[in-house]
Structure formats: C-alpha cells, structure tokens
Scaffold this motif. Sequence first.
Motif, PDB file in Angstrom:
ATOM      1  N   ALA A  31       0.826  -1.212   0.000  1.00  0.00           N
ATOM      2  CA  ALA A  31       0.000   0.000   0.000  1.00  0.00           C
ATOM      3  C   ALA A  31       0.863   1.266   0.000  1.00  0.00           C
ATOM      4  O   ALA A  31       0.629   2.195  -0.775  1.00  0.00           O
ATOM      5  N   LEU A  32       1.878   1.268   0.880  1.00  0.00           N
ATOM      6  CA  LEU A  32       2.710   2.451   1.040  1.00  0.00           C
ATOM      7  C   LEU A  32       3.626   2.659  -0.173  1.00  0.00           C
ATOM      8  O   LEU A  32       3.807   3.785  -0.649  1.00  0.00           O
ATOM      9  N   SER A  33       4.179   1.568  -0.695  1.00  0.00           N
ATOM     10  CA  SER A  33       5.098   1.715  -1.830  1.00  0.00           C
ATOM     11  C   SER A  33       4.358   2.180  -3.091  1.00  0.00           C
ATOM     12  O   SER A  33       4.916   2.894  -3.907  1.00  0.00           O
ATOM     13  N   ILE A  34       3.075   1.800  -3.195  1.00  0.00           N
ATOM     14  CA  ILE A  34       2.274   2.284  -4.328  1.00  0.00           C
ATOM     15  C   ILE A  34       2.027   3.790  -4.171  1.00  0.00           C
ATOM     16  O   ILE A  34       2.167   4.555  -5.119  1.00  0.00           O
ATOM     17  N   LEU A  35       1.693   4.202  -2.944  1.00  0.00           N
ATOM     18  CA  LEU A  35       1.423   5.626  -2.679  1.00  0.00           C
ATOM     19  C   LEU A  35       2.597   6.527  -3.043  1.00  0.00           C
ATOM     20  O   LEU A  35       2.401   7.600  -3.601  1.00  0.00           O
ATOM     21  N   VAL A  36       3.817   6.103  -2.682  1.00  0.00           N
ATOM     22  CA  VAL A  36       4.974   6.999  -2.870  1.00  0.00           C
ATOM     23  C   VAL A  36       5.779   6.665  -4.127  1.00  0.00           C
ATOM     24  O   VAL A  36       6.806   7.274  -4.375  1.00  0.00           O
ATOM     25  N   HIS A  37       5.333   5.708  -4.928  1.00  0.00           N
ATOM     26  CA  HIS A  37       6.101   5.288  -6.104  1.00  0.00           C
ATOM     27  C   HIS A  37       6.330   6.463  -7.065  1.00  0.00           C
ATOM     28  O   HIS A  37       5.405   7.226  -7.334  1.00  0.00           O
ATOM     29  N   PRO A  38       7.561   6.612  -7.571  1.00  0.00           N
ATOM     30  CA  PRO A  38       7.870   7.732  -8.485  1.00  0.00           C
ATOM     31  C   PRO A  38       6.935   7.788  -9.704  1.00  0.00           C
ATOM     32  O   PRO A  38       6.584   8.872 -10.166  1.00  0.00           O
ATOM     33  N   ASP A  39       6.508   6.623 -10.192  1.00  0.00           N
ATOM     34  CA  ASP A  39       5.614   6.603 -11.362  1.00  0.00           C
ATOM     35  C   ASP A  39       4.271   7.270 -11.065  1.00  0.00           C
ATOM     36  O   ASP A  39       3.626   7.816 -11.958  1.00  0.00           O
ATOM     37  N   LYS A  40       3.861   7.185  -9.779  1.00  0.00           N
ATOM     38  CA  LYS A  40       2.570   7.763  -9.386  1.00  0.00           C
ATOM     39  C   LYS A  40       2.715   9.236  -9.011  1.00  0.00           C
ATOM     40  O   LYS A  40       1.726   9.923  -8.791  1.00  0.00           O
ATOM     41  N   ASN A  41       3.985   9.677  -8.882  1.00  0.00           N
ATOM     42  CA  ASN A  41       4.245  11.056  -8.441  1.00  0.00           C
ATOM     43  C   ASN A  41       5.231  11.727  -9.396  1.00  0.00           C
ATOM     44  O   ASN A  41       6.293  12.188  -8.978  1.00  0.00           O
ATOM     45  N   GLN A  42       4.850  11.766 -10.659  1.00  0.00           N
ATOM     46  CA  GLN A  42       5.794  12.243 -11.670  1.00  0.00           C
ATOM     47  C   GLN A  42       6.111  13.728 -11.541  1.00  0.00           C
ATOM     48  O   GLN A  42       7.159  14.172 -11.996  1.00  0.00           O
ATOM     49  N   ASP A  43       5.214  14.471 -10.887  1.00  0.00           N
ATOM     50  CA  ASP A  43       5.493  15.905 -10.680  1.00  0.00           C
ATOM     51  C   ASP A  43       6.537  16.115  -9.581  1.00  0.00           C
ATOM     52  O   ASP A  43       7.058  17.214  -9.418  1.00  0.00           O
ATOM     53  N   ASP A  44       6.845  15.051  -8.833  1.00  0.00           N
ATOM     54  CA  ASP A  44       7.804  15.136  -7.717  1.00  0.00           C
ATOM     55  C   ASP A  44       8.614  13.832  -7.663  1.00  0.00           C
ATOM     56  O   ASP A  44       8.810  13.253  -6.596  1.00  0.00           O
ATOM     57  N   ALA A  45       9.070  13.401  -8.827  1.00  0.00           N
ATOM     58  CA  ALA A  45       9.660  12.057  -8.962  1.00  0.00           C
ATOM     59  C   ALA A  45      10.911  11.844  -8.108  1.00  0.00           C
ATOM     60  O   ALA A  45      11.105  10.768  -7.547  1.00  0.00           O
ATOM     61  N   ASP A  46      11.755  12.880  -7.984  1.00  0.00           N
ATOM     62  CA  ASP A  46      13.011  12.716  -7.230  1.00  0.00           C
ATOM     63  C   ASP A  46      12.746  12.457  -5.758  1.00  0.00           C
ATOM     64  O   ASP A  46      13.324  11.542  -5.170  1.00  0.00           O
ATOM     65  N   ARG A  47      11.855  13.261  -5.179  1.00  0.00           N
ATOM     66  CA  ARG A  47      11.520  13.079  -3.763  1.00  0.00           C
ATOM     67  C   ARG A  47      10.766  11.766  -3.573  1.00  0.00           C
ATOM     68  O   ARG A  47      10.980  11.069  -2.583  1.00  0.00           O
ATOM     69  N   ALA A  48       9.892  11.451  -4.518  1.00  0.00           N
ATOM     70  CA  ALA A  48       9.137  10.190  -4.435  1.00  0.00           C
ATOM     71  C   ALA A  48      10.109   9.011  -4.444  1.00  0.00           C
ATOM     72  O   ALA A  48       9.943   8.054  -3.681  1.00  0.00           O
ATOM     73  N   GLN A  49      11.142   9.103  -5.284  1.00  0.00           N
ATOM     74  CA  GLN A  49      12.147   8.033  -5.368  1.00  0.00           C
ATOM     75  C   GLN A  49      12.822   7.829  -4.008  1.00  0.00           C
ATOM     76  O   GLN A  49      12.979   6.701  -3.546  1.00  0.00           O
ATOM     77  N   LYS A  50      13.182   8.933  -3.353  1.00  0.00           N
ATOM     78  CA  LYS A  50      13.834   8.843  -2.026  1.00  0.00           C
ATOM     79  C   LYS A  50      12.890   8.226  -0.999  1.00  0.00           C
ATOM     80  O   LYS A  50      13.303   7.408  -0.179  1.00  0.00           O
ATOM     81  N   ALA A  51      11.615   8.645  -1.039  1.00  0.00           N
ATOM     82  CA  ALA A  51      10.623   8.110  -0.096  1.00  0.00           C
ATOM     83  C   ALA A  51      10.416   6.622  -0.349  1.00  0.00           C
ATOM     84  O   ALA A  51      10.368   5.814   0.582  1.00  0.00           O
ATOM     85  N   PHE A  52      10.349   6.263  -1.624  1.00  0.00           N
ATOM     86  CA  PHE A  52      10.164   4.860  -2.005  1.00  0.00           C
ATOM     87  C   PHE A  52      11.343   4.016  -1.504  1.00  0.00           C
ATOM     88  O   PHE A  52      11.156   2.908  -0.988  1.00  0.00           O
ATOM     89  N   GLU A  53      12.554   4.558  -1.649  1.00  0.00           N
ATOM     90  CA  GLU A  53      13.751   3.838  -1.182  1.00  0.00           C
ATOM     91  C   GLU A  53      13.712   3.612   0.325  1.00  0.00           C
ATOM     92  O   GLU A  53      14.107   2.552   0.807  1.00  0.00           O
ATOM     93  N   ALA A  54      13.228   4.602   1.071  1.00  0.00           N
ATOM     94  CA  ALA A  54      13.126   4.468   2.539  1.00  0.00           C
ATOM     95  C   ALA A  54      12.149   3.346   2.901  1.00  0.00           C
ATOM     96  O   ALA A  54      12.414   2.532   3.794  1.00  0.00           O
ATOM     97  N   VAL A  55      11.018   3.293   2.182  1.00  0.00           N
ATOM     98  CA  VAL A  55       9.996   2.272   2.425  1.00  0.00           C
ATOM     99  C   VAL A  55      10.548   0.889   2.067  1.00  0.00           C
ATOM    100  O   VAL A  55      10.409  -0.074   2.826  1.00  0.00           O
ATOM    101  N   ASP A  56      11.218   0.815   0.931  1.00  0.00           N
ATOM    102  CA  ASP A  56      11.787  -0.446   0.446  1.00  0.00           C
ATOM    103  C   ASP A  56      12.851  -0.971   1.411  1.00  0.00           C
ATOM    104  O   ASP A  56      12.888  -2.159   1.743  1.00  0.00           O
ATOM    105  N   LYS A  57      13.690  -0.062   1.885  1.00  0.00           N
ATOM    106  CA  LYS A  57      14.771  -0.428   2.814  1.00  0.00           C
ATOM    107  C   LYS A  57      14.196  -0.975   4.123  1.00  0.00           C
ATOM    108  O   LYS A  57      14.658  -1.996   4.641  1.00  0.00           O
ATOM    109  N   ALA A  58      13.166  -0.293   4.647  1.00  0.00           N
ATOM    110  CA  ALA A  58      12.542  -0.715   5.906  1.00  0.00           C
ATOM    111  C   ALA A  58      11.913  -2.096   5.750  1.00  0.00           C
ATOM    112  O   ALA A  58      12.041  -2.955   6.634  1.00  0.00           O
TER     113      ALA A  58
END
Length: 253
Positions: A80-107
């Motif tokens: 659920a969380l990785s879909i919410l912050v996925h860069p593909d879903k947040n193309q207007d803010d892809a760089d920050r989304a990528q960082k958030a996604f990495e944090a979720v993935d790492k955890a």
Amino acid sequence: GHDMAAAGGEPSTQNVSDELFQNFYTEVKQIEKRDSVLTSKQQIDRLLRPGSSYFNLNPFEVLQIDPDATDDELKKRFRALSILVHPDKNQDDADRAQKAFEAVDKAYKLLLDPEQKKRALDVIHAGKEYVEHMVKEKKKQLKKEGKSQYVEEDDEEMFKQAVYKQTMKLFAELEIKRKEREAKEMHERKRAREEEIEQAEKAKREREWQKNFEETRDGRVDSWRSFQAKGKSKEKKNRSFLKPPKVKMEQRE
C-alpha cells in the motif's frame, strides 16, 4: 515495584506501565489507521521530513506498522505504502518520491531479515524498558521525599512521547556507532592498501635498480678495464726509457 503496591495500596509500576503500554499501542494503532490513509504527497513529506535520516532508522516507524504485526500485514502495508509513494505515481515530484520509495523499500527488506528485525525489536523494547525504569526511579525518589508519586509519564500521551523519544535516540546512537565503526574499518583498509602499494613500489624500485645494475655491469667492467689499462700504459711509457720493456724480452725468447 510490588512493595510499593503493598505500602501505598497503589497498583505496582510494572502493571501500570504494562497497561499504559497497551493503551499506548492501541492509540498508536488508531493514529496509524488515520495516517496510513495519508495522501501520496503527505507520505512523501512524512518520509523526507527534517531529521528523517534518524526517524527512518526505525523500520516500523517508516512503515507505520505495529512491531507485533504479522508478516502478512507487513506485506500488505508495504504494498500500500510503496504504491502511494512510487515515483511513477508522483511524476510531478519524482526525485523526492524516489527517495521516499527507497526508505519504504529499505525498511521492508530490513524487516524481512529475521536477524535485523530482531535487532529493531530489541531497540524498541529497550526504549520502553528505559522509560519504565526511569519512571520507577522518579517515583522511588518522590516517595523518599514524602511527595506525591505522580509523574508526567503517568499520562499515557506523555509516556508514549517519552518512549518514542527514547527509542529514536537509541536507534540514532546505534547508527552513529555503526558509522564510526565503518569509518574506522575503511580507514584501516585504506592504510593497509597504501602500505601494500608502498611495498610494491619499493620492490619494483629494487627490481629496476637490480636490472639496471646488471644491464650496465658489462659496460662498467669494460670502462674499468680500459681505465686500468690506460694507467698501466702510462706507467709503461714512464718506465720505458729506464729499462727495456718486458714485452720485447718475451718476444725474443
């Protein structure tokens, strides 16, 4: 703790804090239910907020999931969380989304590793135990001074905050120690590598010197011979008019 219950007729600190902790988690779960439906933007902001490099050391905090959650709940929450912050879903803010996604993935990956998960749980339990111990000590001191044994952590919101702060502090301290250890190991590896290079260069210089010495040896020997020969021929010239040279005598024989 039990003697206090006997003396003051109050429930023991242990039971109180266990009960408090239960309430604390019920409350946290409610907060999480509320927060877990945050929008993509809010989740990205949460995961990248100031101090997130420390907040995000606690994988349960990153995923907003109870430490007692089952593997199945964990997987669902991660999805659920990785879909919410996925860069593909947040193309207007892809760089920050990528960082958030990495944090979720790492955890999530960390919690899939039983040893790492156990370590995170140990930190969480240590944080709770530390606060409980501190509360007990405060109450003991107040009792000794004959004062009311109420402390601010008796308020479950305050208790929750104290545990949260202490847990974060422990995660941060462990991370700082890990980084220091890593830096020290890196420094030692670098030093060993430099020493290796130095030894190799020294050996190379010695080989080159040896090679050079051998290559020029014949030349040196020849020049030494001709130098000696010159010296002798001078001597011969100097002596020649004093007495007849040996060579002629030899030739005569």
